[in-house]
Design a protein around this motif. Sequence first.
Motif, PDB file in Angstrom:
ATOM      1  N   ARG A   5       0.852  -1.201   0.000  1.00  0.00           N
ATOM      2  CA  ARG A   5       0.000   0.000   0.000  1.00  0.00           C
ATOM      3  C   ARG A   5       0.885   1.248   0.000  1.00  0.00           C
ATOM      4  NH1 ARG A   5      -2.579   0.844   4.120  1.00  0.00           N
ATOM      5  NH2 ARG A   5      -4.679   1.361   3.441  1.00  0.00           N
ATOM      6  N   LEU A   6       0.676   2.073  -1.030  1.00  0.00           N
ATOM      7  CA  LEU A   6       1.586   3.204  -1.255  1.00  0.00           C
ATOM      8  C   LEU A   6       0.859   4.547  -1.189  1.00  0.00           C
ATOM      9  CD1 LEU A   6       4.485   4.014  -2.218  1.00  0.00           C
ATOM     10  CD2 LEU A   6       3.610   3.873  -4.563  1.00  0.00           C
ATOM     11  N   ALA A   7       1.512   5.532  -0.545  1.00  0.00           N
ATOM     12  CA  ALA A   7       1.013   6.918  -0.569  1.00  0.00           C
ATOM     13  C   ALA A   7       2.035   7.772  -1.317  1.00  0.00           C
ATOM     14  CB  ALA A   7       0.835   7.441   0.854  1.00  0.00           C
ATOM     15  N   ILE A   8       1.543   8.709  -2.111  1.00  0.00           N
ATOM     16  CA  ILE A   8       2.458   9.604  -2.848  1.00  0.00           C
ATOM     17  C   ILE A   8       2.098  11.054  -2.518  1.00  0.00           C
ATOM     18  CG2 ILE A   8       3.328  10.313  -5.111  1.00  0.00           C
ATOM     19  CD1 ILE A   8       2.334   7.576  -6.187  1.00  0.00           C
ATOM     20  N   LYS A  30      -0.437  -0.968  -4.568  1.00  0.00           N
ATOM     21  CA  LYS A  30      -1.773  -0.366  -4.657  1.00  0.00           C
ATOM     22  C   LYS A  30      -1.633   1.062  -4.134  1.00  0.00           C
ATOM     23  CE  LYS A  30      -6.400   0.186  -3.627  1.00  0.00           C
ATOM     24  NZ  LYS A  30      -6.768   1.350  -4.410  1.00  0.00           N
ATOM     25  N   VAL A  31      -2.004   2.028  -4.986  1.00  0.00           N
ATOM     26  CA  VAL A  31      -1.924   3.427  -4.557  1.00  0.00           C
ATOM     27  C   VAL A  31      -3.121   3.706  -3.649  1.00  0.00           C
ATOM     28  CG1 VAL A  31      -1.971   5.819  -5.335  1.00  0.00           C
ATOM     29  CG2 VAL A  31      -0.757   4.099  -6.681  1.00  0.00           C
ATOM     30  N   VAL A  32      -2.838   3.879  -2.350  1.00  0.00           N
ATOM     31  CA  VAL A  32      -3.957   4.085  -1.411  1.00  0.00           C
ATOM     32  C   VAL A  32      -4.174   5.564  -1.087  1.00  0.00           C
ATOM     33  CG1 VAL A  32      -3.917   1.817  -0.318  1.00  0.00           C
ATOM     34  CG2 VAL A  32      -2.473   3.649   0.588  1.00  0.00           C
ATOM     35  N   ALA A  33      -3.161   6.386  -1.316  1.00  0.00           N
ATOM     36  CA  ALA A  33      -3.322   7.803  -0.979  1.00  0.00           C
ATOM     37  C   ALA A  33      -2.500   8.668  -1.929  1.00  0.00           C
ATOM     38  CB  ALA A  33      -2.882   8.044   0.464  1.00  0.00           C
ATOM     39  N   PRO A  89      -0.043   3.792   5.192  1.00  0.00           N
ATOM     40  CA  PRO A  89       0.469   2.993   4.063  1.00  0.00           C
ATOM     41  C   PRO A  89       1.727   2.212   4.441  1.00  0.00           C
ATOM     42  CG  PRO A  89       1.118   5.282   3.837  1.00  0.00           C
ATOM     43  CD  PRO A  89       0.264   5.216   5.067  1.00  0.00           C
ATOM     44  N   ASP A  90       2.101   1.257   3.595  1.00  0.00           N
ATOM     45  CA  ASP A  90       3.380   0.548   3.816  1.00  0.00           C
ATOM     46  C   ASP A  90       4.559   1.458   3.486  1.00  0.00           C
ATOM     47  OD1 ASP A  90       2.208  -1.930   4.513  1.00  0.00           O
ATOM     48  OD2 ASP A  90       1.715  -2.245   2.401  1.00  0.00           O
ATOM     49  N   ALA A  91       4.393   2.284   2.453  1.00  0.00           N
ATOM     50  CA  ALA A  91       5.482   3.187   2.048  1.00  0.00           C
ATOM     51  C   ALA A  91       4.907   4.519   1.598  1.00  0.00           C
ATOM     52  CB  ALA A  91       6.285   2.552   0.915  1.00  0.00           C
ATOM     53  N   VAL A  92       5.707   5.574   1.797  1.00  0.00           N
ATOM     54  CA  VAL A  92       5.329   6.914   1.351  1.00  0.00           C
ATOM     55  C   VAL A  92       6.422   7.429   0.428  1.00  0.00           C
ATOM     56  CG1 VAL A  92       4.886   9.310   2.070  1.00  0.00           C
ATOM     57  CG2 VAL A  92       4.132   7.416   3.529  1.00  0.00           C
ATOM     58  N   VAL A  93       6.046   7.898  -0.758  1.00  0.00           N
ATOM     59  CA  VAL A  93       7.011   8.613  -1.613  1.00  0.00           C
ATOM     60  C   VAL A  93       6.784  10.095  -1.360  1.00  0.00           C
ATOM     61  CG1 VAL A  93       7.692   9.159  -3.982  1.00  0.00           C
ATOM     62  CG2 VAL A  93       7.031   6.817  -3.386  1.00  0.00           C
ATOM     63  N   ASN A  94       7.817  10.776  -0.868  1.00  0.00           N
ATOM     64  CA  ASN A  94       7.679  12.214  -0.645  1.00  0.00           C
ATOM     65  C   ASN A  94       8.265  12.970  -1.833  1.00  0.00           C
ATOM     66  OD1 ASN A  94       7.494  14.843   0.159  1.00  0.00           O
ATOM     67  ND2 ASN A  94       8.419  14.540   2.179  1.00  0.00           N
ATOM     68  N   GLY A  95       7.383  13.392  -2.735  1.00  0.00           N
ATOM     69  CA  GLY A  95       7.795  14.147  -3.927  1.00  0.00           C
ATOM     70  C   GLY A  95       7.306  15.584  -3.880  1.00  0.00           C
ATOM     71  N   ALA A  96       7.064  16.094  -2.662  1.00  0.00           N
ATOM     72  CA  ALA A  96       6.727  17.526  -2.535  1.00  0.00           C
ATOM     73  C   ALA A  96       7.996  18.321  -2.750  1.00  0.00           C
ATOM     74  CB  ALA A  96       6.143  17.811  -1.155  1.00  0.00           C
ATOM     75  N   SER A  97       7.863  19.575  -3.160  1.00  0.00           N
ATOM     76  CA  SER A  97       9.065  20.392  -3.319  1.00  0.00           C
ATOM     77  C   SER A  97       9.127  21.411  -2.189  1.00  0.00           C
ATOM     78  CB  SER A  97       9.055  21.090  -4.681  1.00  0.00           C
ATOM     79  OG  SER A  97       7.879  21.849  -4.815  1.00  0.00           O
TER      80      SER A  97
END
Length: 376
Positions: A5-8, A30-33, A89-97
Amino acid sequence: MTLKRLAIIGSTGSIGRQTLEVVNDLRDYKVVALSCGHNFSLFRKQLMKFKPDYAATLGDAVYLREEFPETIFFFGADGIEEMLEAAMPDAVVNGASGAVGLRYSLKAIETSKRLCLANKESLVCGGKLLIEKAVQRGVEIIPVDSEHSGIFQLMIGDSRPEKIFITASGGALRDYPLEQIEEATLEEVLKHPTWSMGKRITIDSATMVNKGLEVIEAHYLFNYEEKDILTYICRNSLIHGGAIYRDGVIKLHVGEADMKIPIAYSLSYPVRTYSSPHIKLDRLTLSLEEIDYRRYPALKLAREITGVPSKQIAYNAADEVAVKYFEKGAIKFGDIFRIIYRVVEKVFEASPHNFDEVLEIDRFSRKLAEREVIEL
Ligand SMILES: NC(=O)C1=CN([C@@H]2O[C@H](COP(=O)(O)OP(=O)(O)OC[C@H]3O[C@@H](n4cnc5c(N)ncnc54)[C@H](OP(=O)(O)O)[C@@H]3O)[C@@H](O)[C@H]2O)C=CC1
Ligand SMILES: CC(=O)[C@@H](O)[C@H](O)COP(=O)(O)O
Ligand SMILES: [Mn+2]
């Protein structure tokens, strides 16, 4: 197979969009957030395609609730944090600037098991806080920044290198005569020679503020002193970084200039599940060049303040402010460094103990930068 489960965070940006492409290819996530800033039209398309359980927008887009009744929405910067709390989520990708990314990174560490970190400002502004919190909670921080992903991969299963190095493309102005750099236009500066990225980081490549931020990022991620984090220009951006060992061996991390590769690695680590064609080896040219600080004084300044948190925060904040004014055509390219230098000089040496203190120094530095813009 259980889907991860992934949050971006920042799904509408350069990193966010590429993360969604990777997820589409990998198929075990699975994109959850999802969260965005203000690009609601793209966000809408992403919501239609990925159907996350949770979503958040920085700006006010309450109308999305009606169109997507299956998704639970949150709004504002607090809303992005609430989204992570709800999603777990299981993992978070932090792509904020920007420095704002630190608050999402800190929340990601409370709510998930892995932070895939593109937002380098998180480490520049709150490196010690973030690393300590991750260690306490047993959360993995996997770098997404291409150079740091390279070093991270090189360091697995070997003795600790004596030194590490990261490379820089040199940015859009790398071959401009020195005296013309001051007056370079936005259009010229945005022509990055090798990578396709968001606007701020592309401008930061030309000043090498980006490389300055990355030296600081490496200092916190890998625990090296500034003097042991070397920097070289690699014109084709095929060498991302290297590890220098005591026995004379140097290991290089080489690959296409394609952010989907480090993004995918941060998700699939410790294994590789992503497929991408490799460089044709008979066309591979590897070379490194010294960096001339007369052309890139911002890198020299970043080196001088590495390990001094308040000045790191000031360096980043002043750059964020100056870049905005440069984008609007209100200041010259050469003014970006001038503003950073003056702000960093005025901010006292200090080590914030918590996020609120980071925020205070960040706000103070932005005010100083605004004043410097007026006084130019
Ligand atoms: N692009 C790249 O190839 C690389 C980027 N990085 C780093 O990754 C980070 C993202 O870069 P990049 O993708 O280029 O940036 P972009 O500007 O392309 O994207 C930024 C994303 O963050 C969202 N956003 C903006 N402000 C806020 C905020 N205050 N709170 C929450 N979300 C916000 C934007 O939303 P919206 O657009 O909807 O307003 C967008 O989705 C940066 O830290 C950068 O240094 C590192 C290595 C490579
Ligand atoms: C893709 C990536 O990681 C960027 O941070 C890249 O390094 C920017 O290019 P420069 O090498 O020009 O700063
Ligand atoms: Mn990078």
